[in-house]
Design an enzyme around this catalytic site. Sequence first.
Site, PDB file in Angstrom:
ATOM      1  CG  HIS A 118      -0.371  -0.119   2.525  1.00 17.02           C
ATOM      2  ND1 HIS A 118       0.533   0.801   2.985  1.00 17.02           N
ATOM      3  CD2 HIS A 118      -0.540  -1.009   3.537  1.00 17.02           C
ATOM      4  CE1 HIS A 118       0.899   0.505   4.211  1.00 17.02           C
ATOM      5  NE2 HIS A 118       0.265  -0.614   4.571  1.00 17.02           N
ATOM      6  CG  HIS A 150       4.272  -1.508   2.081  1.00 20.12           C
ATOM      7  ND1 HIS A 150       2.929  -1.797   2.013  1.00 20.12           N
ATOM      8  CD2 HIS A 150       4.721  -2.099   3.207  1.00 20.12           C
ATOM      9  CE1 HIS A 150       2.591  -2.546   3.052  1.00 20.12           C
ATOM     10  NE2 HIS A 150       3.651  -2.741   3.794  1.00 20.12           N
ATOM     11  CB  CYS A 183       2.714 -10.096  18.216  1.00 17.33           C
ATOM     12  SG  CYS A 183       1.696  -9.220  17.010  1.00 17.33           S
ATOM     13  CB  CYS A 206       5.311  -7.742  15.567  1.00  9.26           C
ATOM     14  SG  CYS A 206       4.302  -6.402  16.165  1.00  9.26           S
ATOM     15  CB  CYS A 208       0.634  -6.781  19.757  1.00  6.54           C
ATOM     16  SG  CYS A 208       1.590  -5.729  18.666  1.00  6.54           S
ATOM     17  CG  HIS A 243      -0.288  -6.450  14.733  1.00  8.69           C
ATOM     18  ND1 HIS A 243       1.030  -6.215  15.035  1.00  8.69           N
ATOM     19  CD2 HIS A 243      -0.399  -6.292  13.390  1.00  8.69           C
ATOM     20  CE1 HIS A 243       1.692  -5.933  13.931  1.00  8.69           C
ATOM     21  NE2 HIS A 243       0.857  -5.974  12.915  1.00  8.69           N
ATOM     22  CE  LYS A 268      -1.885   0.568  12.702  1.00  7.65           C
ATOM     23  NZ  LYS A 268      -1.505  -0.380  13.687  1.00  7.65           N
ATOM     24  CE  LYS A 290      -6.182  -5.975   2.747  1.00  9.24           C
ATOM     25  NZ  LYS A 290      -5.888  -7.349   2.378  1.00  9.24           N
TER      26      LYS A 290
HETATM   27  N1  MSP Z   1       9.219  -7.782   6.558  1.00  7.01           N
HETATM   28  C1  MSP Z   1       9.469  -6.774   7.514  1.00  7.01           C
HETATM   29  C2  MSP Z   1      10.755  -6.034   7.207  1.00  7.01           C
HETATM   30  C3  MSP Z   1      11.969  -6.894   7.149  1.00  7.01           C
HETATM   31  S1  MSP Z   1      13.381  -5.990   6.697  1.00  7.01           S
HETATM   32  C4  MSP Z   1      14.650  -7.064   6.916  1.00  7.01           C
HETATM   33  C5  MSP Z   1       8.306  -5.783   7.527  1.00  7.01           C
HETATM   34  N2  MSP Z   1       7.537  -5.754   6.427  1.00  7.01           N
HETATM   35  S2  MSP Z   1       6.238  -4.837   6.229  1.00  7.01           S
HETATM   36  O1  MSP Z   1       5.584  -5.340   5.036  1.00  7.01           O
HETATM   37  O2  MSP Z   1       5.449  -4.788   7.403  1.00  7.01           O
HETATM   38  O3  MSP Z   1       6.762  -3.436   5.865  1.00  7.01           O
HETATM   39  C6  MSP Z   1       7.110  -2.507   6.860  1.00  7.01           C
HETATM   40  C7  MSP Z   1       7.476  -1.198   6.200  1.00  7.01           C
HETATM   41  O4  MSP Z   1       6.388  -0.699   5.403  1.00  7.01           O
HETATM   42  C8  MSP Z   1       7.720  -0.071   7.178  1.00  7.01           C
HETATM   43  O5  MSP Z   1       8.995  -0.138   7.739  1.00  7.01           O
HETATM   44  C9  MSP Z   1       7.534   1.107   6.291  1.00  7.01           C
HETATM   45  O6  MSP Z   1       8.664   1.185   5.475  1.00  7.01           O
HETATM   46  C10 MSP Z   1       6.338   0.720   5.466  1.00  7.01           C
HETATM   47  N3  MSP Z   1       5.044   1.098   6.052  1.00  7.01           N
HETATM   48  C11 MSP Z   1       3.994   0.263   6.286  1.00  7.01           C
HETATM   49  N4  MSP Z   1       2.948   1.000   6.741  1.00  7.01           N
HETATM   50  C12 MSP Z   1       3.278   2.296   6.844  1.00  7.01           C
HETATM   51  C13 MSP Z   1       2.584   3.485   7.121  1.00  7.01           C
HETATM   52  N5  MSP Z   1       1.320   3.502   7.508  1.00  7.01           N
HETATM   53  N6  MSP Z   1       3.240   4.655   6.965  1.00  7.01           N
HETATM   54  C14 MSP Z   1       4.529   4.684   6.463  1.00  7.01           C
HETATM   55  N7  MSP Z   1       5.198   3.576   6.192  1.00  7.01           N
HETATM   56  C15 MSP Z   1       4.721   2.348   6.620  1.00  7.01           C
HETATM   57  O7  MSP Z   1       8.153  -5.073   8.497  1.00  7.01           O
END
Ligand code: MSP
Length: 473
Positions: free
Chosen positions: A18, A21, A128, A131, A145, A148, A293, A296
Amino acid sequence: MDRFYVTTPIYYANDQPHVGHAYTTVAADVLARFWRSRLGAERVFFLTGTDEHGQKIADAATRAGQSPREFVDGLIPTFQSIWSALNISNDIFMRTTESEHYEFVQGYFEQLHKQDDIYRDTYEGFYCVGCEAYKTETELVDGHCPDHPNLAPERRKEENYFFRFTKYVPAVIEAIESSQLLVEPASRRNEVLARLKGEVRDISISRPGLNWGVSVPWDQDHTLYVWGEALLNYLSALSLAGKSDFWPASVQLMGKEILWFHAAIWPALLLAGNKPLPQRVFAHGWFTVDGQKMSKTVGNVIDPVQLVEQYGADATRYFLLSAVPFGTDGDIQPSRFDATYDTDLANDLGNLLQRVVTLLGRAELTVEPQGSVSCTPVVEALEALRLDEGLKAIWTIVRSANKDLETAKPWELMKQPERRDELTKVLTAAYRQLESIAAGLAPYLPETSERIVAQLQSGKAEPLFPRRASSDL
Ligand code: MSP
């Protein structure tokens, strides 16, 4: 600096990415493009990718009625097409299901085991799945958590292998305090240091009985903990690409929720493996959407593809990077995208270019393009990782260029042949400002930057940001 290696987190392959990311990925792309223009493409390496093992993914596959492998293989093309729609120029798309990663990780942990940095013990506590992390009772709020609240943490008592994290904590603190390892922004660096100086425990790095992952090389009944394994992708990717000399990373970007893994656990794993530490670990804040926040359940998840379809890649990149100061939490308001598109992009920038190109044509004036142009405030902002400030600086130039034209009124000068010199001066200055704007925009809005240069040189004015299809976001 003679080489630049930038990474995003590897995102969980349990769902399509989304806008959160996309934010990290676009930011890393801006840095990669910027450093390519300074060092040359072959001296820059930009990694993004997917984290494909662990319980979260296995559960998502079960829900979809697929094997984990089928499930992740089916999702990866979606990631890749979203990044390509956003013009992301990654040099590798790293998947933790690559066999090279698997072997690299096993070799790394084997070494740690041999040198007695790993031991077996019983773990008792909560886990969790959201996480993919163990939680202490003090970290739970009302038994849940905080990140979550809809998932019940699992109570576990199991045999695990542990990494001697505590042994390396003093060296990690020292590296951060001496700035050998920059952890930014400063407020988050302090949080990490406080936590490292508080009560820390060794880290469980394996789980019994989970098949979807990298098996512990000396004990097939255990699978390596997904975080320990995933962090190593930043090294295994280089090895896979034959670019191991790019380590240590110059900048590792992530959201604030996973800074601890990158600024504490990751450096400890690197020290144990006798590897240099990354130079800079930077955590940006979290987006909320209209104050809430993104989730979904709330139904307010913003799909980057929809944004690109509606506004184009560059406008989407602009919305994301200009929305909040890089490093702090902030709110994005889809209801304001239309206005931002019209004001900042179509009017301020688009009209400036159209006006200048049209006036140059009408005045039959040819200006020689400058060989190499750089935009100093953008250089300073990007070196300091203040991505939003670079954009602000560009729009300061855009607005002052518009103002200069309003004041000098070249369209009036054009009617007075005796003031030709003045006209030449005014339009040449505007041309130079646009060259500088294009240079500053190159890493941020690459297509727009190229189109500005092309129009200045061809003399053919075309709208940079055409009227949009109507919005229903
Ligand atoms: N798979 C782990 C990371 C492993 S790295 C060795 C992970 N993945 S994740 O799919 O949850 O992606 C996390 C990342 O997505 C966050 O660190 C950030 O870069 C981005 N974001 C996800 N949601 C976000 C927001 N609501 N706002 C900004 N960025 C966020 O954690």
